[in-house]
Design an enzyme around this catalytic site. Structure first.
Site, mmCIF file in Angstrom:
data_model
loop_
_atom_site.group_PDB
_atom_site.id
_atom_site.type_symbol
_atom_site.label_atom_id
_atom_site.label_comp_id
_atom_site.label_asym_id
_atom_site.label_seq_id
_atom_site.Cartn_x
_atom_site.Cartn_y
_atom_site.Cartn_z
ATOM 1 N N LYS A 13 -3.135 86.988 -21.294
ATOM 2 C CA LYS A 13 -2.569 85.640 -21.530
ATOM 3 C C LYS A 13 -2.686 85.241 -23.009
ATOM 4 O O LYS A 13 -1.733 84.751 -23.601
ATOM 5 C CB LYS A 13 -3.290 84.590 -20.665
ATOM 6 C CG LYS A 13 -3.241 84.870 -19.171
ATOM 7 C CD LYS A 13 -3.846 83.729 -18.368
ATOM 8 C CE LYS A 13 -5.340 83.531 -18.544
ATOM 9 N NZ LYS A 13 -6.172 84.655 -18.044
ATOM 10 N N ARG A 88 -6.732 75.880 -13.944
ATOM 11 C CA ARG A 88 -7.397 76.900 -13.129
ATOM 12 C C ARG A 88 -7.740 76.387 -11.740
ATOM 13 O O ARG A 88 -8.264 77.141 -10.919
ATOM 14 C CB ARG A 88 -8.690 77.336 -13.809
ATOM 15 C CG ARG A 88 -8.570 78.578 -14.703
ATOM 16 C CD ARG A 88 -9.877 78.713 -15.428
ATOM 17 N NE ARG A 88 -10.246 80.033 -15.792
ATOM 18 C CZ ARG A 88 -10.155 80.526 -17.035
ATOM 19 N NH1 ARG A 88 -9.621 79.810 -17.997
ATOM 20 N NH2 ARG A 88 -10.603 81.732 -17.294
ATOM 21 N N ARG A 127 -13.272 95.378 -23.962
ATOM 22 C CA ARG A 127 -13.443 94.176 -24.788
ATOM 23 C C ARG A 127 -14.924 93.832 -24.961
ATOM 24 O O ARG A 127 -15.357 93.374 -26.019
ATOM 25 C CB ARG A 127 -12.691 93.000 -24.127
ATOM 26 C CG ARG A 127 -12.546 91.800 -25.039
ATOM 27 C CD ARG A 127 -11.536 90.809 -24.515
ATOM 28 N NE ARG A 127 -11.991 90.111 -23.317
ATOM 29 C CZ ARG A 127 -11.278 89.203 -22.661
ATOM 30 N NH1 ARG A 127 -10.055 88.907 -23.075
ATOM 31 N NH2 ARG A 127 -11.752 88.600 -21.589
ATOM 32 N N ARG A 133 -18.313 89.718 -25.929
ATOM 33 C CA ARG A 133 -18.248 88.432 -25.224
ATOM 34 C C ARG A 133 -19.134 88.514 -23.996
ATOM 35 O O ARG A 133 -18.906 89.346 -23.124
ATOM 36 C CB ARG A 133 -16.790 88.173 -24.817
ATOM 37 C CG ARG A 133 -16.291 86.830 -25.216
ATOM 38 C CD ARG A 133 -14.850 86.679 -24.806
ATOM 39 N NE ARG A 133 -14.723 86.056 -23.495
ATOM 40 C CZ ARG A 133 -13.566 85.652 -22.992
ATOM 41 N NH1 ARG A 133 -12.453 85.821 -23.676
ATOM 42 N NH2 ARG A 133 -13.530 85.087 -21.811
ATOM 43 N N ARG A 144 -15.962 85.829 -12.379
ATOM 44 C CA ARG A 144 -14.710 85.266 -12.905
ATOM 45 C C ARG A 144 -13.528 85.656 -12.014
ATOM 46 O O ARG A 144 -12.655 84.839 -11.721
ATOM 47 C CB ARG A 144 -14.480 85.744 -14.341
ATOM 48 C CG ARG A 144 -15.460 85.122 -15.320
ATOM 49 C CD ARG A 144 -15.518 85.881 -16.626
ATOM 50 N NE ARG A 144 -14.323 85.724 -17.430
ATOM 51 C CZ ARG A 144 -13.982 86.560 -18.419
ATOM 52 N NH1 ARG A 144 -14.742 87.604 -18.705
ATOM 53 N NH2 ARG A 144 -12.898 86.333 -19.107
HETATM 54 P P1 AMP Z 1 -11.119 82.229 -20.758
HETATM 55 O O1 AMP Z 1 -11.257 82.570 -22.208
HETATM 56 O O2 AMP Z 1 -9.861 81.492 -20.440
HETATM 57 O O3 AMP Z 1 -11.326 83.438 -19.879
HETATM 58 O O4 AMP Z 1 -12.296 81.208 -20.412
HETATM 59 C C1 AMP Z 1 -13.641 81.556 -20.600
HETATM 60 C C2 AMP Z 1 -14.512 80.684 -19.719
HETATM 61 O O5 AMP Z 1 -14.359 79.320 -20.103
HETATM 62 C C3 AMP Z 1 -14.202 80.705 -18.238
HETATM 63 O O6 AMP Z 1 -14.803 81.786 -17.559
HETATM 64 C C4 AMP Z 1 -14.777 79.357 -17.792
HETATM 65 O O7 AMP Z 1 -16.180 79.390 -17.733
HETATM 66 C C5 AMP Z 1 -14.385 78.468 -18.963
HETATM 67 N N1 AMP Z 1 -13.029 77.910 -18.784
HETATM 68 C C6 AMP Z 1 -11.950 78.115 -19.589
HETATM 69 N N2 AMP Z 1 -10.886 77.438 -19.141
HETATM 70 C C7 AMP Z 1 -11.281 76.796 -18.021
HETATM 71 C C8 AMP Z 1 -10.626 75.952 -17.089
HETATM 72 N N3 AMP Z 1 -9.322 75.638 -17.208
HETATM 73 N N4 AMP Z 1 -11.362 75.455 -16.063
HETATM 74 C C9 AMP Z 1 -12.660 75.728 -15.930
HETATM 75 N N5 AMP Z 1 -13.340 76.541 -16.758
HETATM 76 C C10 AMP Z 1 -12.668 77.072 -17.806
#
Ligand code: AMP
Length: 210
Positions: A13, A88, A127, A133, A144
């Site tokens: 994404k 989400r 990654r 990360r 996740r």
């Molecule tokens: P991402 O980089 O989008 O994979 O987000 C990393 C982490 O941030 C996720 O595993 C959640 O802990 C938190 N996070 C990011 N976006 C959201 C969202 N829309 N709702 C809830 N938690 C989020």
């Protein structure tokens, strides 16, 4: 045009969002990036979400909706937004609809990047080695993915019943996926393209007190 890039963690994404930013002058809104920035700058919010993120759990709807609302307010002249990692949950999707309606606009297109679980694990393992990360470790990744399947995937019927959902094969290489995404979105409405929009300077400073 407002676009949601949809898919499980490590589906690509962020990569595709960045391509769309440079091609269409849209603004990328990644809640994951915003939360990581909050952590990096050591704010209260960053401290609050650190453990949740490292475990692979979802941060509260309230927090992420506020982040998105703030960005929409800060960018009244935006040609459109690319939502990356948001919404989400169904509550987040409903809040987004309301926010956009208040600004006389809407979600125009939801593009689902389809990648099978095995390929996701391979990507995230790579990654983890390259970027370190914390939430890319196998245990957090499992959480996740489970959260994606139990909460985020519920948005697929939400958007498909609205006729907004298109699936793209996310297993292909970046350029091929990008071509497929462009095809879904149609002609570049920016004409010449390539005037990259950026998230407004000072946003994190104002929001996180740094
Ligand atoms: P991402 O980089 O989008 O994979 O987000 C990393 C982490 O941030 C996720 O595993 C959640 O802990 C938190 N996070 C990011 N976006 C959201 C969202 N829309 N709702 C809830 N938690 C989020």
């Amino acid at each position: 045009m407002n676009i949601i890039l949809f898919g499980p963690p490590a589906a690509g994404k962020g990569t595709q969002a960045k391509k769309l930013v440079s091609e269409r002058s849209l603004i990328q809104l990644s809640t994951g990036d915003m939360l990581r920035a909050a952590r990096a700058s050591g704010t209260e919010l960053g401290k609050k979400v650190a453990g949740i993120m490292d475990r692979g759990d979802l941060v509260s709807d309230e927090i992420v909706i506020a982040l998105i609302e703030e960005q929409i307010e800060l960018n009244p002249a935006a040609k459109g937004f690319i939502f990356d990692g948001f919404p989400r949950t169904v509550a987040q999707a409903e809040a987004l609809d309301l926010l956009l309606t208040q600004h006389n606009t809407k979600v125009h297109s939801v593009i689902r990047l389809c990648v099978d679980d095995e390929a996701l694990l391979t990507r995230v393992t790579k990654r983890f080695k390259e970027e370190g990360r914390k939430d890319d470790n196998p245990e957090s990744f499992k959480v996740r993915l489970a959260n994606y399947n139990s909460q985020t995937a519920l948005l697929l019927p939400y958007y498909s019943t609205q006729g907004k959902l298109t699936e793209v094969d996310g297993m292909a290489d970046v350029a091929t996926v990008s071509t497929a995404v462009s095809k879904v979105l149609g002609k570049n409405d920016n004409g010449s393209g390539f005037s990259a929009a950026v998230v407004k300077k000072g946003f994190f400073a104002r929001l996180f007190g740094k």
